[in-house]
Design an enzyme around this catalytic site. Structure first.
Site, PDB file in Angstrom:
ATOM      1  N   HIS A   1      93.402  53.448  11.881  1.00 33.35           N
ATOM      2  CA  HIS A   1      94.339  54.571  11.682  1.00 33.35           C
ATOM      3  C   HIS A   1      94.871  55.134  13.005  1.00 33.35           C
ATOM      4  CE1 HIS A   1      92.870  54.973   7.485  1.00 33.35           C
ATOM      5  NE2 HIS A   1      91.674  54.844   7.983  1.00 33.35           N
ATOM      6  N   ASP A   2      93.953  55.485  13.902  1.00 35.82           N
ATOM      7  CA  ASP A   2      94.366  56.252  15.090  1.00 35.82           C
ATOM      8  C   ASP A   2      95.267  55.467  16.029  1.00 35.82           C
ATOM      9  OD1 ASP A   2      91.126  57.882  15.229  1.00 35.82           O
ATOM     10  OD2 ASP A   2      92.967  58.430  14.185  1.00 35.82           O
TER      11      ASP A   2
ATOM     12  N   ASP B   1      88.268  62.308  18.247  1.00 35.21           N
ATOM     13  CA  ASP B   1      86.871  62.460  17.794  1.00 35.21           C
ATOM     14  C   ASP B   1      86.227  61.066  17.688  1.00 35.21           C
ATOM     15  OD1 ASP B   1      87.150  62.624  14.137  1.00 35.21           O
ATOM     16  OD2 ASP B   1      88.445  61.647  15.619  1.00 35.21           O
TER      17      ASP B   1
ATOM     18  N   ASP C   1      89.470  55.809  16.893  1.00 36.99           N
ATOM     19  CA  ASP C   1      89.876  56.516  18.119  1.00 36.99           C
ATOM     20  C   ASP C   1      89.612  55.623  19.328  1.00 36.99           C
ATOM     21  OD1 ASP C   1      88.459  58.416  16.091  1.00 36.99           O
ATOM     22  OD2 ASP C   1      89.763  59.780  17.190  1.00 36.99           O
TER      23      ASP C   1
ATOM     24  N   PHE D   1      90.994  62.774   6.002  1.00 37.93           N
ATOM     25  CA  PHE D   1      89.854  63.426   6.663  1.00 37.93           C
ATOM     26  C   PHE D   1      90.268  64.469   7.720  1.00 37.93           C
ATOM     27  CE2 PHE D   1      85.545  63.774   8.169  1.00 37.93           C
ATOM     28  CZ  PHE D   1      85.654  63.935   9.544  1.00 37.93           C
ATOM     29  N   ASN D   2      91.149  64.117   8.649  1.00 36.71           N
ATOM     30  CA  ASN D   2      91.466  65.014   9.771  1.00 36.71           C
ATOM     31  C   ASN D   2      92.054  66.338   9.292  1.00 36.71           C
ATOM     32  OD1 ASN D   2      90.587  63.198  11.691  1.00 36.71           O
ATOM     33  ND2 ASN D   2      92.609  62.255  11.960  1.00 36.71           N
TER      34      ASN D   2
ATOM     35  N   THR E   1      94.073  62.642  17.313  1.00 36.54           N
ATOM     36  CA  THR E   1      93.610  61.638  16.339  1.00 36.54           C
ATOM     37  C   THR E   1      92.337  62.113  15.635  1.00 36.54           C
ATOM     38  OG1 THR E   1      92.295  60.486  18.013  1.00 36.54           O
ATOM     39  CG2 THR E   1      94.563  59.720  17.685  1.00 36.54           C
TER      40      THR E   1
ATOM     41  N   ASN F   1      84.451  62.965  13.373  1.00 31.23           N
ATOM     42  CA  ASN F   1      83.662  61.811  12.922  1.00 31.23           C
ATOM     43  C   ASN F   1      82.182  62.006  13.227  1.00 31.23           C
ATOM     44  OD1 ASN F   1      85.761  60.152  11.925  1.00 31.23           O
ATOM     45  ND2 ASN F   1      86.349  59.647  14.022  1.00 31.23           N
TER      46      ASN F   1
HETATM   47  O1  RIB Z   1      91.292  59.510   7.993  1.00 24.04           O
HETATM   48  C1  RIB Z   1      91.181  58.773   9.171  1.00 24.04           C
HETATM   49  C2  RIB Z   1      90.936  59.672  10.341  1.00 24.04           C
HETATM   50  O2  RIB Z   1      89.699  60.343  10.181  1.00 24.04           O
HETATM   51  C3  RIB Z   1      90.813  58.901  11.662  1.00 24.04           C
HETATM   52  O3  RIB Z   1      91.256  59.716  12.714  1.00 24.04           O
HETATM   53  C4  RIB Z   1      89.334  58.652  11.772  1.00 24.04           C
HETATM   54  O4  RIB Z   1      88.921  58.510  13.143  1.00 24.04           O
HETATM   55  C5  RIB Z   1      88.793  59.944  11.208  1.00 24.04           C
HETATM   56  O5  RIB Z   1      88.810  60.913  12.240  1.00 24.04           O
HETATM   57 CA    CA Z   2      89.833  60.046  14.661  1.00 21.55          CA
END
Ligand code: RIB
Ligand code: CA
Length: 320
Positions: free
Chosen positions: A242-243, A12, A17, A169-170, A128, A42
Site C-alpha cells: 500500500h504505502d 509507521d 512503509d 487502517f490509517n 503512510t 502498525n
Molecule cells: O491499510 C494499510 C495501511 O495501514 C498501510 O499504511 C499499512 O502500513 C498500515 O499502516
Molecule cells: Ca503504514
C-alpha cells in the site's frame, strides 16, 4: 525528473512503509528526503521509531528520524502485530542503528524543516500511517500549510475497508486527525485501497527476491513473505504494498487514475468509524474538490517498477 521534490515521510514501519522507503531510497534523482517522522500505528512508537532508524541506515539514507505521536488524538491506539509481526517489519533482521532519533518530537522537527526552507520552496508530505502528527502540525503551526506543496497519503478508500468493512487502517486509527488533514485546504492525493489493492508483490517475486538478490532484495523478500503469510493475505496471490503507491504516484503518475472529489471522514464511534466518504456525484462546486482519489492502477507496471527499484538500490549499495 526536472527538479527534486523535498519530502517529509511520516510513517509507521510497517512492512509496506519499509518497502515504500526502499523505493524512495532508490530514486535520489527524484526525492530529497529531508526527514522521517514516526507515528504509532502498525506497532508502538518505540518499535516504529527503531525500525525507521534501522531502515534508513540499511538503505544508505543519511536522513534524520524524529519520534512522533504514541497515540491517536482522542482514541486508544490499535496495533497490527498479526500483520506486521512483533517487531513491526515482518520480524526481518535489520541491523541495529548506531543513531538515535533527533531530540525534537515529530511536530517540532517538521516545523524546523519548514522554517529552514528557502524563499518560495515547499515540502511534499508523504504520510503512510495514521495522520496524527500531520494534524497536530497543522493545528499547532497553521502557518506551515502555505509551504506544503501537496500531501500524498496512503489511507482511506472510495469503497470498502480493511480493518473494518467500512474503514482503512490509517484513517480508522485516527479519524479526527484524518478529518483535519482532508479539510486543511491543501491539495491531497488519497492513495486509498481502490488503487493500493491492485499494487502488490507476488509470492513468486517475493521468493525470487529472497533467494537471489543482494541484502536489500533479501530483506524486502523476507518482509513481503511474512506479509503474504499473515491473515491479511491468506489465499491471495500478492501482498499489497500500500504505502509504496505514494512514492510510485510521484514517479509514475501515468500508471494511476485519479479523480478529484470531496472526501469526508466519519468520526463517529459506530460501524462507519473511519470511513472516507467520497462524493462522486460530480456536481459539487470546484472549490470543494481538493482531494484526488486514486481509483485505478496498473498493478503489473507497479510491480515491475518496484522490483526494479529494489534491485537498483542493491546495485548502488553493493559493498556498503
Ligand atoms: O491499510 C494499510 C495501511 O495501514 C498501510 O499504511 C499499512 O502500513 C498500515 O499502516
Ligand atoms: Ca503504514
Amino acid at each position: 525528473m526536472a527538479n527534486k521534490r523535498k519530502i517529509i515521510m511520516d510513517c509507521d514501519p510497517g512492512i509496506d512503509d519499509a518497502v515504500a522507503l526502499c523505493l524512495a531510497a532508490a530514486h535520489p534523482e527524484a526525492f530529497e528526503l529531508l526527514g522521517i517522522t514516526t507515528v504509532a500505528g502498525n506497532q508502538t512508537i518505540e518499535k516504529v521509531t527503531e525500525n525507521a532508524l534501522r531502515l534508513t541506515d540499511f538503505y544508505g539514507l543519511d536522513v534524520p528520524v524524529a519520534r512522533g505521536a504514541k497515540t491517536p488524538i482522542l482514541r486508544p491506539p490499535v496495533t497490527a502485530s498479526d500483520i506486521h509481526g512483533k517487531n513491526g517489519i515482518g520480524d526481518a533482521e535489520i541491523p541495529a542503528s548506531e543513531r538515535q532519533a533527533v531530540p525534537e518530537t515529530a511536530v517540532l522537527f517538521m516545523k524546523k524543516l519548514f522554517d529552514g526552507l528557502g524563499e518560495g520552496e515547499k515540502i511534499t508530505l508523504i504520510p503512510t500511517g495514521p495522520l496524527t502528527n500531520v494534524a497536530l502540525l497543522f493545528d499547532v503551526f497553521p502557518e506551515v500549510k502555505e509551504k506544503v506543496e501537496e500531501i500524498i497519503l496512503m489511507g482511506g478508500a472510495a469503497s470498502g475497508g480493511n480493518v473494518t468493512p467500512a474503514a482503512e487502517f490509517n484513517i480508522y486509527e485516527d479519524p479526527e486527525a484524518a478529518a483535519i488533514v482532508f479539510d486543511s485546504g491543501i491539495p491531497v492525493v488519497m492513495c486509498g485501497l481502490d488503487a493500493t489493492h491492485l499494487c502488490g508483490i507476488s509470492w513468486e517475486n517475493a521468493a525470487a527476491l529472497r533467494e537471489n538478490g543482494g541484502r536489500i532484495a533479501r530483506a524486502v523478500g523476507e518482509m513481503v513473505s511474512f506479509y503474504l503469510k499473515s491473515p491479511a493475505y491468506k489465499n491471495r496471490k500478492a501482498a499489497c504494498i500500500h504505502d509504496a503507491v505514494t512514492f510510485m504516484y510521484l514517479l509514475h503518475p501515468e500508471i494511476f487514475k485519479g479523480v478529484k472529489m470531496p472526501v469526508t471522514v466519519d468520526c463517529s464511534d459506530g460501524i462507519m468509524r473511519g470511513n472516507t466518504l467520497c462524493d462522486m456525484r460530480g456536481f459539487v462546486p470546484e472549490e470543494g474538490l481538493q482531494v484526488t482519489v486514486l481509483m485505478d492502477a496498473d498493478g503489473d507496471k507497479f510491480q515491475e517498477y518496484l522490483l526494479e527499484a529494489v534491485r537498483s538500490l542493491d546495485g548502488s549499495l553493493r559493498g556498503r
